[in-house]
Enzyme design. Structure first.
Site, short mmCIF file in Angstrom:
data_model
loop_
_atom_site.label_atom_id
_atom_site.label_comp_id
_atom_site.label_asym_id
_atom_site.label_seq_id
_atom_site.Cartn_x
_atom_site.Cartn_y
_atom_site.Cartn_z
CE1 TYR A 140 1.39 84.26 42.48
CE2 TYR A 140 0.10 85.67 41.05
CZ TYR A 140 1.33 85.16 41.46
OH TYR A 140 2.48 85.59 40.84
CE LYS A 190 10.94 73.86 35.69
NZ LYS A 190 12.16 74.17 34.91
CG ASP A 222 13.14 76.39 32.31
OD1 ASP A 222 12.23 76.08 31.53
OD2 ASP A 222 13.86 75.55 32.87
CG ASP A 246 2.34 88.19 38.40
OD1 ASP A 246 2.36 89.30 37.83
OD2 ASP A 246 2.36 88.07 39.64
CG ASP A 250 5.12 92.80 34.86
OD1 ASP A 250 4.01 93.07 34.35
OD2 ASP A 250 5.45 93.16 36.01
#
Ligand code: NAD
Length: 359
Positions: A140, A190, A222, A246, A250
């Site tokens: 980001y 990852k 994943d 992020d 959620d």
């Protein structure tokens, strides 16, 4: 004397922070702690009064206090303003000014609310995890970034970059948090395709040497996303970078069911912290005494734990919330299918105070 800055913000912010403040006052008195509350403006309320979503003197006050309890910002009144001067900018600025690099989001299912999850009750039972997300680095913020037209073809790029210092400091937050919990950290990565994740693996492994009492697992992002809906109760502390965090925070939060129940903490160096509910300013119910204050009350419990080093007081607040729910008390958002009588925001605060007093 501990100082706490309350920034009620907009919409239901003033209603929910008022109840959380009452709870903080009550629990501090039980523990012989003196709290001094300051109050400031943020978001739309600050735009209306001072022409900016966050004034410099409020930033200064936040730095002096070190602990900030925030309601929520935003609302339709300010939706047409230019992006740079909107209420949300106040939130972004205070996070930046306080150097808040760690975002902590607990996802807990209170037994009395297990029916609120979209997952089956037997899957949901026992969920008690904490997602620790790096908040100020990663893709980001990485450079170079931007868009270009290359030989007539539109192109865009972002850069995922972390250095070992950033990884180590967020890793420490996770290991320390695990020590106060079930002593298990899952590092989400990852590393099969990303060098950045390989660095995270190395640094987190090195850090684990300082925490022989905490068990560490590495989990691909994943498969972690799948396990969160298949077997969520297996997780204790999850630590990961900005992008994965992020999304996963959620996902983890939503399997617990209700937006009105989710607290959060954002921490910087030296114990400075900002504590806020995950939900927004809920303009549709603002000013009607309908809001659920429990997410903000649980955020206040996080403030007790992380900024005031008062874990026992924090546990008392959580226990009081749990007891209120198991006694059947609900605000409107927690009543599934419209059955039962709903409490108002103030009444729910009263019930928590009573449960505290009775403990
Ligand atoms: P929201 O979270 O405010 O509301 C979504 C729905 O959940 C609404 O129906 C609302 O009534 C309900 N709800 C939320 N919190 C509740 C509570 N404590 N008790 C009972 N019901 C509750 O999200 P939104 O509607 O997308 O956004 C409204 C405004 O809030 C927008 O201006 C948005 O930008 C802002 N917002 C702010 C934050 C923040 O301050 N951190 C976060 C998200 C959204």
């Amino acid at each position: 004397m501990d100082r706490i800055l309350v920034l009620p913000g907009d919409g239901i912010g003033p209603e929910v922070t008022r109840e959380a403040r009452r709870v903080l006052e009550a629990v501090a008195e039980r523990h012989g702690r003196k709290l001094a509350f300051e109050e400031g403006l943020i978001g739309g309320a600050s735009i209306d009064a001072a022409g900016t979503p966050l004034a410099d003197d409020v930033v200064e006050l936040a730095r002096e206090c070190g602990a900030v309890l925030l309601g929520a910002v935003g609302g339709p009144r300010w939706d047409d303003m230019p992006v740079d001067t909107r209420p949300e900018k106040g939130l972004l600025r205070i996070r930046k000014e306080l150097g808040l690099f760690a975002n902590l989001r607990p996802a807990t299912v209170f037994p009395a609310l297990s029916g609120a999850s979209s997952l089956r009750p037997e899957v949901v039972e026992g969920i008690d995890m904490l997602v620790v997300r790096e908040l100020t680095g990663g893709i980001y913020f990485g450079e170079p970034r931007g868009r270009a037209l290359v030989e007539g073809v539109r192109e865009a790029r972002n850069t995922m970059v972390y250095d070992e210092v950033e990884v180590r400091r967020i890793g420490r937050v996770a290991f320390e948090a695990a020590r106060g919990r079930r002593r298990h950290v899952t590092h989400v990565h990852k590393a099969n395709v990303l060098e950045v994740s390989q660095l995270w693996m190395e640094v987190v492994d090195e850090l684990a040497g300082d925490y022989p009492d905490v068990e560490l697992h590495h989990q691909l992002v994943d498969s972690c996303a799948m396990l969160l809906v298949r077997e969520p109760a297996r997780f204790d502390v999850i630590v990961t970078g900005n992008l994965f965090g992020d999304i996963l925070s959620d996902e983890a939060a939503m399997i617990t069911g209700s937006l009105g129940m989710l607290p959060s903490a954002s921490l910087g160096e030296g114990g400075v912290g900002l504590y806020e509910p995950v939900h927004g300013s809920a303009p549709d119910i603002a000013g009607q005494d309908l809001a659920n204050p429990l997410a903000t009350i649980l955020s206040a419990a996080m403030l007790l734990e992380h900024s005031l080093a008062a874990p026992e007081a924090a546990a008392e607040v959580r226990d009081a919330v749990s007891r209120v729910l198991s006694d059947g008390h609900r605000t409107a958002d927690l009543i599934l299918g419209g059955d039962g009588e709903a409490l108002g925001c103030r009444q729910m605060g009263d019930r928590v105070l009573e449960a505290l007093a009775a403990s």
